[in-house]
Design an enzyme around this catalytic site. Structure first.
Site, PDB file in Angstrom:
ATOM      1  N   LEU A 139      57.914 -15.141   5.200  1.00  0.00           N
ATOM      2  CA  LEU A 139      57.462 -14.003   6.000  1.00  0.00           C
ATOM      3  C   LEU A 139      57.836 -12.698   5.278  1.00  0.00           C
ATOM      4  N   PRO A 142      58.857  -8.158  -0.630  1.00  0.00           N
ATOM      5  CA  PRO A 142      59.694  -7.156  -1.287  1.00  0.00           C
ATOM      6  C   PRO A 142      59.659  -5.806  -0.560  1.00  0.00           C
ATOM      7  N   ARG A 277     103.318 -21.020   8.834  1.00  0.00           N
ATOM      8  CA  ARG A 277     103.808 -19.991   7.920  1.00  0.00           C
ATOM      9  C   ARG A 277     104.959 -19.207   8.563  1.00  0.00           C
ATOM     10  N   GLU A 372      66.781 -13.228   9.833  1.00  0.00           N
ATOM     11  CA  GLU A 372      66.274 -13.539  11.187  1.00  0.00           C
ATOM     12  C   GLU A 372      66.354 -12.318  12.098  1.00  0.00           C
ATOM     13  N   GLY A 373      66.186 -11.126  11.518  1.00  0.00           N
ATOM     14  CA  GLY A 373      66.298  -9.887  12.284  1.00  0.00           C
ATOM     15  C   GLY A 373      67.704  -9.338  12.134  1.00  0.00           C
ATOM     16  N   THR A 374      67.807  -8.099  11.661  1.00  0.00           N
ATOM     17  CA  THR A 374      69.144  -7.540  11.423  1.00  0.00           C
ATOM     18  C   THR A 374      69.829  -7.240  12.765  1.00  0.00           C
TER      19      THR A 374
HETATM   20  P1  TGC Z   1      55.139  -6.199  18.196  1.00  0.00           P
HETATM   21  O1  TGC Z   1      53.974  -5.248  18.262  1.00  0.00           O
HETATM   22  O2  TGC Z   1      56.295  -5.995  19.109  1.00  0.00           O
HETATM   23  O3  TGC Z   1      54.628  -7.687  18.394  1.00  0.00           O
HETATM   24  C1  TGC Z   1      53.496  -8.199  17.697  1.00  0.00           C
HETATM   25  C2  TGC Z   1      53.020  -9.424  18.459  1.00  0.00           C
HETATM   26  O4  TGC Z   1      54.028 -10.423  18.397  1.00  0.00           O
HETATM   27  C3  TGC Z   1      54.488 -10.725  19.745  1.00  0.00           C
HETATM   28  N1  TGC Z   1      55.937 -10.912  19.640  1.00  0.00           N
HETATM   29  C4  TGC Z   1      56.517 -12.096  19.757  1.00  0.00           C
HETATM   30  N2  TGC Z   1      56.009 -13.303  20.017  1.00  0.00           N
HETATM   31  C5  TGC Z   1      56.864 -14.333  20.058  1.00  0.00           C
HETATM   32  N3  TGC Z   1      58.181 -14.183  19.852  1.00  0.00           N
HETATM   33  C6  TGC Z   1      58.730 -12.978  19.597  1.00  0.00           C
HETATM   34  N4  TGC Z   1      60.044 -12.881  19.353  1.00  0.00           N
HETATM   35  C7  TGC Z   1      57.879 -11.864  19.535  1.00  0.00           C
HETATM   36  N5  TGC Z   1      58.071 -10.544  19.289  1.00  0.00           N
HETATM   37  C8  TGC Z   1      56.870  -9.975  19.361  1.00  0.00           C
HETATM   38  C9  TGC Z   1      54.099  -9.535  20.572  1.00  0.00           C
HETATM   39  O5  TGC Z   1      53.965  -9.900  21.925  1.00  0.00           O
HETATM   40  C10 TGC Z   1      52.774  -9.165  19.947  1.00  0.00           C
HETATM   41  O6  TGC Z   1      51.817 -10.102  20.383  1.00  0.00           O
HETATM   42  P2  TGC Z   1      50.276  -9.657  20.610  1.00  0.00           P
HETATM   43  O7  TGC Z   1      49.618 -10.886  21.134  1.00  0.00           O
HETATM   44  O8  TGC Z   1      50.327  -8.512  21.575  1.00  0.00           O
HETATM   45  O9  TGC Z   1      49.779  -9.244  19.251  1.00  0.00           O
HETATM   46  O10 TGC Z   1      55.632  -6.247  16.684  1.00  0.00           O
HETATM   47  P3  TGC Z   1      56.237  -5.109  15.769  1.00  0.00           P
HETATM   48  O11 TGC Z   1      55.375  -5.036  14.550  1.00  0.00           O
HETATM   49  O12 TGC Z   1      56.491  -3.861  16.567  1.00  0.00           O
HETATM   50  O13 TGC Z   1      57.636  -5.756  15.335  1.00  0.00           O
HETATM   51  C11 TGC Z   1      58.572  -6.101  16.268  1.00  0.00           C
HETATM   52  C12 TGC Z   1      59.897  -6.583  15.590  1.00  0.00           C
HETATM   53  C13 TGC Z   1      60.506  -5.465  14.757  1.00  0.00           C
HETATM   54  C14 TGC Z   1      60.833  -6.927  16.696  1.00  0.00           C
HETATM   55  C15 TGC Z   1      59.682  -7.817  14.750  1.00  0.00           C
HETATM   56  O14 TGC Z   1      58.714  -7.667  13.832  1.00  0.00           O
HETATM   57  C16 TGC Z   1      60.954  -8.385  14.150  1.00  0.00           C
HETATM   58  O15 TGC Z   1      61.538  -9.258  14.774  1.00  0.00           O
HETATM   59  N6  TGC Z   1      61.414  -7.964  12.907  1.00  0.00           N
HETATM   60  C17 TGC Z   1      62.492  -8.640  12.220  1.00  0.00           C
HETATM   61  C18 TGC Z   1      61.911  -9.510  11.122  1.00  0.00           C
HETATM   62  C19 TGC Z   1      62.622 -10.808  10.985  1.00  0.00           C
HETATM   63  O16 TGC Z   1      63.380 -11.244  11.833  1.00  0.00           O
HETATM   64  N7  TGC Z   1      62.363 -11.510   9.881  1.00  0.00           N
HETATM   65  C20 TGC Z   1      62.924 -12.791   9.678  1.00  0.00           C
HETATM   66  C21 TGC Z   1      62.323 -13.466   8.464  1.00  0.00           C
HETATM   67  S1  TGC Z   1      62.647 -15.210   8.394  1.00  0.00           S
HETATM   68  C22 TGC Z   1      64.271 -15.324   7.988  1.00  0.00           C
HETATM   69  O17 TGC Z   1      65.016 -14.405   7.927  1.00  0.00           O
HETATM   70  C23 TGC Z   1      64.742 -16.683   7.738  1.00  0.00           C
HETATM   71  S2  TGC Z   1      66.407 -16.820   7.297  1.00  0.00           S
HETATM   72  C24 TGC Z   1      66.497 -18.471   7.455  1.00  0.00           C
HETATM   73  C25 TGC Z   1      67.787 -19.119   7.209  1.00  0.00           C
HETATM   74  O18 TGC Z   1      68.151 -19.338   6.022  1.00  0.00           O
HETATM   75  O19 TGC Z   1      68.423 -19.566   8.202  1.00  0.00           O
HETATM   76  P1  FAD Z   2      65.084  -3.696   5.715  1.00  0.00           P
HETATM   77  O1  FAD Z   2      64.021  -4.080   6.681  1.00  0.00           O
HETATM   78  O2  FAD Z   2      64.720  -2.900   4.520  1.00  0.00           O
HETATM   79  O3  FAD Z   2      66.262  -3.025   6.488  1.00  0.00           O
HETATM   80  C1  FAD Z   2      67.308  -2.286   5.831  1.00  0.00           C
HETATM   81  C2  FAD Z   2      68.168  -1.622   6.910  1.00  0.00           C
HETATM   82  O4  FAD Z   2      67.367  -0.729   7.688  1.00  0.00           O
HETATM   83  C3  FAD Z   2      68.743  -2.639   7.899  1.00  0.00           C
HETATM   84  O5  FAD Z   2      70.058  -2.264   8.225  1.00  0.00           O
HETATM   85  C4  FAD Z   2      67.840  -2.499   9.118  1.00  0.00           C
HETATM   86  O6  FAD Z   2      68.504  -2.825  10.330  1.00  0.00           O
HETATM   87  C5  FAD Z   2      67.484  -1.034   9.066  1.00  0.00           C
HETATM   88  N1  FAD Z   2      66.224  -0.743   9.751  1.00  0.00           N
HETATM   89  C6  FAD Z   2      64.988  -1.198   9.444  1.00  0.00           C
HETATM   90  N2  FAD Z   2      64.099  -0.753  10.323  1.00  0.00           N
HETATM   91  C7  FAD Z   2      64.773  -0.003  11.224  1.00  0.00           C
HETATM   92  C8  FAD Z   2      64.411   0.724  12.389  1.00  0.00           C
HETATM   93  N3  FAD Z   2      63.154   0.743  12.851  1.00  0.00           N
HETATM   94  N4  FAD Z   2      65.375   1.375  13.063  1.00  0.00           N
HETATM   95  C9  FAD Z   2      66.671   1.341  12.647  1.00  0.00           C
HETATM   96  N5  FAD Z   2      67.061   0.683  11.545  1.00  0.00           N
HETATM   97  C10 FAD Z   2      66.136   0.014  10.854  1.00  0.00           C
HETATM   98  N6  FAD Z   2      62.983 -14.168   5.042  1.00  0.00           N
HETATM   99  C11 FAD Z   2      61.997 -15.103   5.165  1.00  0.00           C
HETATM  100  O7  FAD Z   2      60.853 -14.784   5.452  1.00  0.00           O
HETATM  101  N7  FAD Z   2      62.276 -16.437   4.955  1.00  0.00           N
HETATM  102  C12 FAD Z   2      63.513 -16.871   4.618  1.00  0.00           C
HETATM  103  O8  FAD Z   2      63.736 -18.071   4.447  1.00  0.00           O
HETATM  104  C13 FAD Z   2      64.559 -15.900   4.460  1.00  0.00           C
HETATM  105  N8  FAD Z   2      65.787 -16.295   4.047  1.00  0.00           N
HETATM  106  C14 FAD Z   2      66.727 -15.334   3.753  1.00  0.00           C
HETATM  107  C15 FAD Z   2      67.927 -15.728   3.158  1.00  0.00           C
HETATM  108  C16 FAD Z   2      68.877 -14.770   2.813  1.00  0.00           C
HETATM  109  C17 FAD Z   2      70.139 -15.184   2.130  1.00  0.00           C
HETATM  110  C18 FAD Z   2      68.638 -13.400   3.107  1.00  0.00           C
HETATM  111  C19 FAD Z   2      69.659 -12.350   2.765  1.00  0.00           C
HETATM  112  C20 FAD Z   2      67.453 -13.021   3.689  1.00  0.00           C
HETATM  113  C21 FAD Z   2      66.469 -13.979   4.008  1.00  0.00           C
HETATM  114  N9  FAD Z   2      65.225 -13.601   4.523  1.00  0.00           N
HETATM  115  C22 FAD Z   2      64.235 -14.535   4.682  1.00  0.00           C
HETATM  116  C23 FAD Z   2      64.890 -12.189   4.669  1.00  0.00           C
HETATM  117  C24 FAD Z   2      65.491 -11.515   5.902  1.00  0.00           C
HETATM  118  O9  FAD Z   2      64.841 -11.908   7.063  1.00  0.00           O
HETATM  119  C25 FAD Z   2      65.400  -9.999   5.677  1.00  0.00           C
HETATM  120  O10 FAD Z   2      66.361  -9.666   4.689  1.00  0.00           O
HETATM  121  C26 FAD Z   2      65.656  -9.223   6.958  1.00  0.00           C
HETATM  122  O11 FAD Z   2      64.611  -9.424   7.896  1.00  0.00           O
HETATM  123  C27 FAD Z   2      65.796  -7.713   6.691  1.00  0.00           C
HETATM  124  O12 FAD Z   2      64.787  -7.235   5.873  1.00  0.00           O
HETATM  125  P2  FAD Z   2      65.150  -6.339   4.579  1.00  0.00           P
HETATM  126  O13 FAD Z   2      66.190  -7.080   3.808  1.00  0.00           O
HETATM  127  O14 FAD Z   2      63.883  -6.005   3.909  1.00  0.00           O
HETATM  128  O15 FAD Z   2      65.840  -5.054   5.159  1.00  0.00           O
END
Ligand code: TGC
Ligand code: FAD
Length: 393
Positions: A139, A142, A277, A372-374
């Protein structure tokens, strides 16, 4: 082997009485596996920045991959609390082990099961469940992490196939993966999910080196240079950002439980060490300042356990909202990283050593609090749930 007796793992509020016999059996078997398979190897793997050999197959053997996926597709058909318990036990070993299981289960098997065709389910789920196949989830890009809706990776319809271009970054298990669930924009700018298989021409997975965190887990990029993806590899049942975000709900839920395991490992180590300790003629556990730390750790762990248990009940009833999951992920990861950092101090100089788990957990949790979301993004999700006002943009 853990440094402390396993019967010192806390259940301060008698929460075990709210679990079923099956939950307790699952916990014991995963706990035993972590003791015998993970604990002897984890420090060396983390120090050497290498993955644990055969980890995914071993996770498959103990039923830790896709525990809630139906049995007909190779899963175990368990409930959400079982899934949480498994994550907790794995992360007591290391966040890298939980990461491997949660990406495979929540980010790869979950979307295939929810949004995939019958053919996709039959082709991929059984091999993902037994660990013969390793999956990754693309997802983040860069230029787009917290804001995935701005993603640039895209595909175009070429009649008999799709042509995929772009790049994903920070992808867990990218260098090892056999398949990747990739989220990309179609020609209308709508997000869709595609299964990209190792061997497709133009698909590469360079490794990300020099991490100080999650060193026992491989991280890398997914690069798509005119990759031809067969039409049968697109998910037919979901369009839009809710596709990938719904997978995150499942993974974030697992993390909420998982990090309790990391906190328990640090807490139990600190209790044991502080009793052994001696300084100023008595065990350091006898000093009020150290007792304050231990008392606060146990309080926070107990609160986190209760939060997760009720969230699990809500998930089992299909009532858990994304905002409730955000609250648990944010609270529990912060709880765990605070305990890892503070408990390291209880061990003094010994706390920086690989024989003890604190530095490793603390460093791992720096990733967990970001991926998974900061921490801040989850706060904003809660803020929006309270006020109805979006403070992201
Ligand atoms: P927004 O306009 O709020 O929503 C867009 C559409 O998505 C729906 N939606 C959700 N649906 C299901 N579950 C949720 N948690 C949902 N949140 C939103 C929403 O209802 C809407 O649907 P529709 O039908 O109206 O289009 O979206 P936005 O662009 O404003 O962004 C919202 C935000 C910032 C909360 C979201 O994009 C977000 O959670 N950002 C953080 C990104 C993130 O968590 N990335 C994780 C990447 S994967 C990873 O990190 C794996 S690490 C794995 C490991 O090693 O364990
Ligand atoms: P940015 O989005 O650039 O954020 C930088 C800083 O700005 C953060 O502190 C953030 O909280 C803050 N910020 C951003 N937007 C706002 C706002 N609107 N208001 C206030 N503050 C804000 N992703 C995948 O898709 N798949 C994976 O398997 C996966 N595995 C990962 C494994 C590791 C070890 C790591 C470190 C990351 C992984 N990720 C993966 C990515 C991870 O989900 C992202 O790093 C994370 O979602 C944050 O994105 P970013 O690093 O680009 O930070």
């Amino acid at each position: 082997m853990s440094y402390y007796p396993l019967n010192s793992i806390p259940d301060y509020y008698g929460i075990d009485s709210l679990l079923t016999e099956e939950h307790l059996l699952i916990r014991q078997s995963v706990r035993d596996w972590v003791e015998s398979f993970v604990m002897p190897k984890i420090d060396e793997a983390a120090q050497n920045h290498t993955d644990i050999p055969n980890l995914m197959k071993e996770l498959g053997k103990i039923g830790a991959l896709g525990p809630y996926i139906p049995e007909e597709y190779g899963g175990s058909g368990l409930d959400q609390i079982s899934y949480g318990i498994i994550m907790q036990e794995l992360e007591r070993g290391d966040s890298a082990v939980r990461s491997a299981a949660s990406v495979q289960s929540s980010l790869v098997m979950f979307p295939i099961n929810e949004y995939g065709s019958e053919e996709q389910k039959k082709k991929f789920l059984p091999q993902l469940a037994n660990g013969e196949m390793i999956g990754a989830f693309g997802l983040t890009e860069p230029n787009h992490g917290s804001d995935p809706s701005s993603m640039e990776t895209y595909f175009v319809d070429k009649g008999d196939h799709y042509l995929l271009n772009g790049a994903k970054m920070w992808i867990t298990n990218a260098p090892l993966c056999d398949i990747a669930v990739v989220w990309a924009k179609n020609e209308e700018g709508k997000v869709q999910g595609l299964i990209v298989e190792r061997g497709f021409e133009g698909f590469t997975t360079p490794e990300t080196h020099n991490k100080w965190s999650l060193r026992a887990s491989k991280t890398g990029e997914l690069v798509f240079d005119n990759v031809k993806v067969p039409k049968e590899n697109i998910f037919p049942k979901v369009t839009g950002l809710k596709g990938p975000l719904s997978c995150l709900n499942s993974a974030r839920y697992g993390i909420s439980w998982g990090v309790i395991g990391a906190a328990i490992d640090c807490y139990c180590t600190a209790v044991q060490y502080s009793k052994e300790r001696t300084q100023f003629g008595k065990p350091i556990a006898g000093f009020q300042l150290q007792q304050k730390k231990l008392a606060e750790f146990l309080t926070e762990i107990t609160k986190a356990q209760l939060l997760c248990l009720q969230l699990g009940n809500l998930k089992n009833a299909h009532k858990a909202t994304p905002a409730q999951i955000s609250m648990a992920k944010r609270n529990n990861v912060k709880m765990a990283i605070d305990i890892a950092r503070e408990s390291r101090q209880i061990l003094g100089g010994m706390g920086i050593m690989g024989e003890f788990p604190m530095m490793r957990h603390a460093a791992n949790l720096e990733s967990v609090i970001t991926y998974e979301g900061t921490h801040d993004i989850h706060l904003l999700i809660t803020g929006m749930d309270i006020t109805g006002i979006n403070a992201f943009g």
